[in-house]
Every structure is written in structure tokens, then in C-alpha cells.
Design a protein around this motif. Structure first.
Motif, PDB file in Angstrom:
ATOM      1  N   THR A 240       0.736  -1.212  -0.178  1.00  0.00           N
ATOM      2  CA  THR A 240       0.042   0.033   0.068  1.00  0.00           C
ATOM      3  C   THR A 240       0.704   1.126  -0.246  1.00  0.00           C
ATOM      4  N   SER A 243      -0.047   5.276  -1.326  1.00  0.00           N
ATOM      5  CA  SER A 243      -1.333   5.005  -1.609  1.00  0.00           C
ATOM      6  C   SER A 243      -2.415   5.503  -0.784  1.00  0.00           C
ATOM      7  N   GLN A 245      -4.434   3.661   0.842  1.00  0.00           N
ATOM      8  CA  GLN A 245      -4.601   2.346   1.899  1.00  0.00           C
ATOM      9  C   GLN A 245      -3.450   2.355   2.887  1.00  0.00           C
ATOM     10  N   GLY A 246      -3.597   1.429   3.869  1.00  0.00           N
ATOM     11  CA  GLY A 246      -2.524   1.006   4.187  1.00  0.00           C
ATOM     12  C   GLY A 246      -2.079   1.852   5.647  1.00  0.00           C
ATOM     13  N   ALA A 249      -1.780   5.628   4.945  1.00  0.00           N
ATOM     14  CA  ALA A 249      -2.660   5.919   4.081  1.00  0.00           C
ATOM     15  C   ALA A 249      -2.816   7.572   3.772  1.00  0.00           C
ATOM     16  N   TRP A 592      -7.713  -4.139  -0.672  1.00  0.00           N
ATOM     17  CA  TRP A 592      -7.099  -2.679  -0.312  1.00  0.00           C
ATOM     18  C   TRP A 592      -5.571  -2.707  -0.908  1.00  0.00           C
ATOM     19  N   HIS A 593      -5.159  -3.546  -1.517  1.00  0.00           N
ATOM     20  CA  HIS A 593      -3.837  -3.940  -2.194  1.00  0.00           C
ATOM     21  C   HIS A 593      -3.622  -2.677  -3.174  1.00  0.00           C
ATOM     22  N   ARG A 594      -2.492  -2.082  -3.209  1.00  0.00           N
ATOM     23  CA  ARG A 594      -2.506  -1.019  -4.245  1.00  0.00           C
ATOM     24  C   ARG A 594      -1.152  -1.257  -5.146  1.00  0.00           C
TER      25      ARG A 594
END
Length: 680
Positions: A240, A243, A245-246, A249, A592-594
Motif C-alpha cells: 500500500t 497510496s 490505503q495501509g 494511508a 486494499w492492495h495498491r
């Protein structure tokens, strides 16, 4: 009196190389202003030479000087990034981009070059002229008025956004760390990797261990850590980066940057009359069109899928039966793969690493290069470089006397650290000039784990393969005695062929004699045993098919993303990636992976609408290496021919001509499929 550019002190001997240790952020803008002013004056002189063949040499020399100044700045940013250097780079980038945009649309300069009679030129210069005129067209020289101004503005914005994307990935990588005080969390991780984590903690003023997202730390955890939650944490943080996300975020989010890059690339392609950025990209590549590329990728996926499904089934069964992992998650795959490799082939990557001191691997690499290409690689003469880890090497003709001038040089920077972007790459520092009186120089950069204090650096076999790969790029630059810089070495080579020498040289890292020469156990000094090498070779194709599908996934995503960019609606990278995965992927990351947000190859590198190039070039490289296999192969003669027909011409001939001149025919698919362990 002319100003002296503080960035470049090039000349005919090692004492006049760039003074890397003396170049600071405060020199960058001044140096680029001087370089741009010098280039502008040279272009003014070129405009006054319409149709004169000497114009080409004058422009080549001026372009080279400008590129070398800017290349030093870009190199320093990639290996010694700091807030001050970033700010200076951004200011200098605006200056050089504005100048280059204007030159690309300079109708008078284009007309002056277009009038040069090609029958007055050498083959190398004819090729250089053809590519230069093509570059004018791709820079919008035919555009007028507002369209021309918009094209220039977009081009400068794209350059700036590419740097911003890369900076965000670096910042996100460095921002996440995990301080570990319980050794139990690191169970299973090899001692050499734990020692690196302990050294990182000590450097940060901490006790225990510091886990980071730099490749040596990340890969050690993902491949060896028995703590499943630790693997999940790193997978989430790494997947992530930069991004929305993560754990960080939104802090370094590349989402808006990606959208703007795609929008501008589409505008540029449409302005030039192309259907989309893919068509624009392929105008300078070997592949004829997007349909051909997509068919090539989908055929590879079709051929790989049965074996990949079987490989994944093996992983799932082993994970459930031997490791108690009933549902295989993405963060389990590297760990389970390593355990299955140990069980099935009695191979432990940590054991192999203990046999591969970096110094021995370099010696074996240089021996291969010497045998194939009749040169010697020697330690350089104490050139001051940009970091204490960086080293210089000289390339000499085999048997050259001690103290003789080299024919080329290499600056290597091999260890990961803060302020250095991840990955491995080669770049050019100086070009071959004046018949070799000014010898070429290349950078070779990797991100291996630094050695713990008092120990020798060791690398994995995968990293050994990477080192050989980058050395292939280096040799393409250093062993090309073409005195026209824009088509010497890697310059002017179609991007989907530029990986040919690098992928070709990778194969030698698998040869038993080379593995013997590269190995000496850190404690006993013993080389890899014959039995261990045999097991390594037996496992060479282990779990390769899923990796091939991953490469196809990345390449298809890049291709379809940029094809969609030419449409009426802005493409959604995540939606396109999910659609590609639906078609070719076996393992689906969490929602949620980017991945795309850190896909620097296509958003901040040279592989936009061209990531397929790795697989396309491997078709050439696999077939080229096949000539060296078999007991009857005269490797010295073949090496000499590869140097003469592939390395030496560089970009002065189309890549397919180079390949056919070496192999005697066009490439066959069979060697590529064999390299991946897949039958047609």
C-alpha cells in the motif's frame, strides 16, 4: 571568459571525472543553467548550417554535454536523495525541461537537419539522423500555435510528475519501520538478515532489530519469517506504499499523480495523431502494434497457466499438510515457496547465500566477462565517489600493461540505505568519444543488504542473477565503440530489445563452473558442492510458471491502462488491474492492495506502455544464449561475435539486424519457453 560548469569535469583521464564528492545541492541549478546556455548557443550555430553534414556531429556533441550534466544530477538524486537535493533538482528540472521542449519544437533546427543529404553520412550517422528526425516529430515539431504550447506544457508537467511519483515511493518506503524487541518474532529469518536488522536498529539509536521496507529486510521477512502476522504486516505496508490505503494511508498518495500522468500522456498521444499512448510508444519499438503485443502476452499466459495452476496446487497442499496453513494468503506464498523448495530440492536459500560472498561473485562475474569479451576488469584508482560504499572499476583490454589507460570504467553502488531508491539499474555516466580517447563510464546500482560490522557482504543467488543482469546493460554501454553518442551502446536501441544483453548474461550465473568460482562459504571457504549445484539446477524452474503469469499480469495491465487512456473517460488503474487479474492471475491480492501506486517502471521509468519489453526481449536473449549451450560451442568465438554484432553496434542498427547478424536467423520461441520451464 566562459563559465565552468561545476557538475562536469570531463576529460581524457581519470583525474578529470566528475568530482562527485565535491558536488552539492548548491551546484545543481548553476550547473544546469550553464549547460543549458551552452546547449542553446550550440543549437543557434546548428540552425545556421542547414543541410551541412557537420551539423549532425555538432548537435550530437552539444546534446551529449547537456545529457551528461543532467545525468549526474539524476544519478545523485537516485543514490543520495535529500530535501536540499530534491529542491535543487526540481528547480533545475524546470529549466532543462523548458529548454528541451523548445528544442523539440524548433522548426528551423528540424528543417536544417532534414536537409542533410543522407548519402553523405556513414551508416551510424544515417541511423542517428533518422532517429533524431523521428524524435522531432514525437516532440510536436509539426504542431502550431496553441497546440504546440499545450504540448510543451504537458511534456514539462509529465517530467515533473514522474519525479514526484518516484519521490513519493521512496518517502513511503522509508516512512514505515517496525521496531522489534522480541527475538521470537524473527524466528526463521537467517542470521545474516537479522544482523542487518540489528545494525539498522543501532544506527537509529534503538535496541533490538529494525525491520524496514527496503528490499533486503522485506524479502528476508516474507521468505523466512515463521511469524505469519509479521509477514502480513509487511505485505500490507509494502503493498500500500504511496497510496490511499495501509498504515500511512494518504500521506504519500500517488493517486492524483497517476491520474494526471495518464491524462497528459493521452493528450500528448492524441495531439500527435496517435490513437492512444500505446501507439505512440510502439512507434519507436520493435513490436508493430498493440494487437501483436497483447497476442504475444496472452499466448504466454495460455502456455503457462496449466503449469502455474499445478505449482499453486503444490503450494496449497504443502501449506496445509506440512505448515498448518489451511488458506494460503498472498503473504504466505514466498514463505511457503521457500519451505517447499527446501523440502523438495533440499535447497535453503540462506545456505546458498552463505556460500556467495559478494567479492567472490564479482570475481566470477568479471571472469565470465573476460572470457567472453576479451577484457579484464580491475579495481579503479581511488576515484572519489558519492558515498563510501561506491566503488570504481576499470575495463582494460586483456593483457594490457599495469598503469595503461582503460578502455572503459564502471562505478558500482551495491548496498541499500536511506536516501537511495530501491531496485537495481544501470545508467550511463559518460559516452565513448574521440575514438576512445575519452572512454565510456557506466553506473551499476543495486540494493543488496549491507554487511554487518566485521563481516563480509553476502548475497542470495537471485541477487547474483540480478548483478549479472545489470552487468549486461553495463557492457552494452561500455563495449560499443560507436562515435555517435545518440546511437552508441544502449542509446538508440529499441526499448523492447534493450534487455537482450542483460537477460543474456543472466544465464551464466546458473552455470556450474561459474557457481563454483563465485562461491566460498563464509566460515569454511568451501565452494558450493557439486551435489548442491545439481539441486540448484534441478530447482531452476521451480515455481517459475506463476512468476511468468505475474509478468504477463504487469505487462497486460500497463498495455490496457495506456490503451484506455486514449478513450473518452479517464482510466481507473485499480479497475483495469482487477480486470486483468480476473483474466490471467491465479492469486488475487486483497481489495486494499495498491500495487499500481508504486509501479515506478511505468509511472516514473522508461517502461510506460512498454513493460512487455522484458518478455519480448527475453525471446531474443534466450535464443542468443542457446548458441552457447552444448559441449561443441566455441564460447570465445561466440562471445567475440556477440560483442561484434550485438554489443558493439549498440543502437546504430535496428535490434533485429543485430540479432540476425549474431544468430544467423530470426529468433525462435522455443528457447524462451524452455527458459521458463514451459513446453509449447
Amino acid at each position: 571568459m566562459p563559465h565552468v560548469n561545476p557538475l562536469v569535469r570531463f576529460g581524457r583521464d581519470s583525474a578529470s571525472l566528475p568530482a562527485f564528492d565535491a558536488i552539492g545541492a548548491e551546484h545543481v541549478v548553476e550547473g544546469i543553467r550553464i549547460a543549458v546556455d551552452d546547449h542553446a548557443q550550440a543549437m543557434e550555430a546548428c540552425r545556421a548550417m542547414p543541410g551541412d553534414p557537420a551539423l549532425l556531429a555538432r548537435k550530437e556533441a552539444a546534446d551529449l554535454a547537456l545529457n551528461q550534466s543532467w545525468g549526474i544530477v539524476g544519478h545523485l538524486l537516485s543514490v543520495t536523495s535529500s530535501p536540499a537535493l530534491r529542491a535543487a533538482h526540481a528547480e533545475a528540472q524546470a529549466i532543462i525541461d523548458a529548454h528541451l521542449a523548445a528544442i523539440g519544437q524548433d522548426k528551423a533546427l528540424h528543417a536544417a537537419m532534414a536537409q542533410i543529404p543522407t548519402d553523405a553520412l556513414s551508416p551510424e550517422n544515417r541511423r542517428a539522423l533518422t532517429l533524431a528526425l523521428q524524435q522531432f516529430e514525437l516532440s510536436g515539431v509539426a504542431l502550431e500555435g496553441e497546440a504546440a504550447a499545450r504540448f510543451s506544457t504537458n511534456w514539462m508537467a509529465l517530467s515533473r510528475l514522474s519525479t514526484a511519483f518516484s519521490n513519493a515511493v521512496l518517502d513511503a518506503t522509508q516512512a514505515w519501520t517496525l521496531h522489534v524487541t522480541d527475538a521470537e518474532m524473527l524466528r526463521g529469518i537467517p542470521e545474516a538478515s537479522r544482523a542487518g536488522m540489528a545494525a539498522a536498529a543501532e544506527q537509529a539509536g534503538l535496541t533490538g532489530w529494525l525491520v524496514t521496507l527496503h528490499a533486503p529486510s522485506y524479502l528476508a521477512v516474507m521468505s523466512h519469517a515463521e511469524d505469519r502476522d509479521l509477514r502480513r504486516q509487511l505485505y500490507a505496508a509494502f503493498g500500500t506504499r504511496a497510496s490511499d490505503q495501509g498504515p500511512n494511508a494518504g500521506q504519500f498518495d500517488n493517486s492524483a499523480t497517476m491520474r494526471e500522468i495518464l491524462r497528459l500522456r493521452a493528450d500528448q498521444a492524441l495531439a500527435l495523431g496517435f490513437e492512444d499512448p500505446v501507439a505512440q510508444s510502439l512507434a519507436t519499438k520493435m513490436a508493430p502494434d498493440a494487437t501483436t503485443v497483447e497476442s504475444f502476452l496472452l499466448r504466454l499466459a495460455q502456455l503457462a497457466r496449466p503449469k502455474a495452476e499445478a505449482d499453486l496446487g503444490d503450494l496449497r497442499a504443502f501449506a496445509a499438510e506440512q505448515l498448518g496453513i489451511e488458506t494460503l494468503a498472498p503473504w504466505d506464498i514466498p514463505f511457503v515457496t521457500e519451505r517447499l523448495r527446501q523440502a523438495r530440492h533440499a535447497l535453503d536459500s540462506a545456505e546458498i547465500r552463505d556460500h556467495l560472498p559478494l567479492a567472490k561473485v564479482l570475481g566470477a562475474l568479471f571472469a565470465v566477462v573476460g572470457e567472453l569479451f576479451d577484457v579484464e576488469v580491475r579495481e579503479g584508482a581511488g576515484t572519489a565517489l558519492w558515498h563510501a560504499d561506491a566503488r570504481s572499476f576499470e575495463i582494460h583490454r586483456r593483457g594490457a600493461a599495469a598503469g595503461a589507460d582503460p578502455i572503459a570504467a564502471l562505478f558500482a553502488d551495491m548496498f541499500a540505505r536511506d536516501g537511495k531508491r530501491g531496485g537495481a539499474w544501470m545508467n550511463t555516466c559518460r559516452a565513448y568519444q574521440d575514438g576512445g580517447a575519452i572512454w565510456p563510464i557506466a553506473y551499476l546500482v543495486t540494493n543488496f543488504a549491507p554487511p554487518a560490522p566485521g563481516t563480509a557482504a553476502t548475497i542470495t543467488h537471485d541477487e547474483m542473477v540480478t548483478l549479472f543482469h545489470e552487468m549486461g546493460h553495463v557492457l552494452h554501454h561500455l563495449l560499443s565503440p560507436v562515435d555517435v553518442p545518440s546511437v552508441a551502446g544502449v542509446a538508440g536501441v529499441e526499448w523492447d530489445a534493450v534487455e537482450l544483453p542483460s537477460q543474456f548474461l543472466e544465464n551464466f550465473a546458473w552455470e556450474p563452473a561459474v557457481l563454483k568460482a563465485a562461491s566460498a562459504h563464509v566460515e569454511t571457504g568451501a565452494p558450493l558442492s557439486d551435489a548442491l549445484i545439481e539441486r540448484m539446477l534441478g530447482a531452476r524452474h521451480f515455481q517459475l510458471a506463476p512468476l511468468l503469469l505475474r509478468q504477463v499480469e504487469f505487462a497486460l495491465f500497463d498495455l490496457r491502462l495506456h490503451r484506455a487512456a486514449g478513450g473518452p473517460n479517464a482510466p481507473d488503474p485499480q479497475a483495469i488491474l482487477e480486470a486483468v487479474r480476473e483474466e490471467v492471475a491465479l492469486v488475487r491480492p486483497p481489495e486494499w492492495h495498491r500495487f499500481a501506486h508504486a509501479f515506478s517502471h511505468i509511472f516514473a521509468g522508461g517502461y510506460a506502455a512498454g513493460y512487455y519489453s522484458y518478455l519480448w526481449a527475453e525471446l531474443l536473449s534466450s535464443d542468443a544464449y542457446a548458441a552457447f549451450e552444448g559441449p561443441a560451442a566455441d564460447r570465445r568465438a561466440l562471445g567475440a561475435r556477440f560483442r561484434q554484432e550485438v554489443l558493439s553496434p549498440g543502437g546504430s542498427r535496428p535490434a533485429m539486424e543485430n540479432f540476425v547478424a549474431f544468430r544467423g536467423r530470426e529468433p525462435s520461441e522455443a528457447a524462451l519457453l524452455e527458459a521458463w520451464g514451459i513446453a509449447a
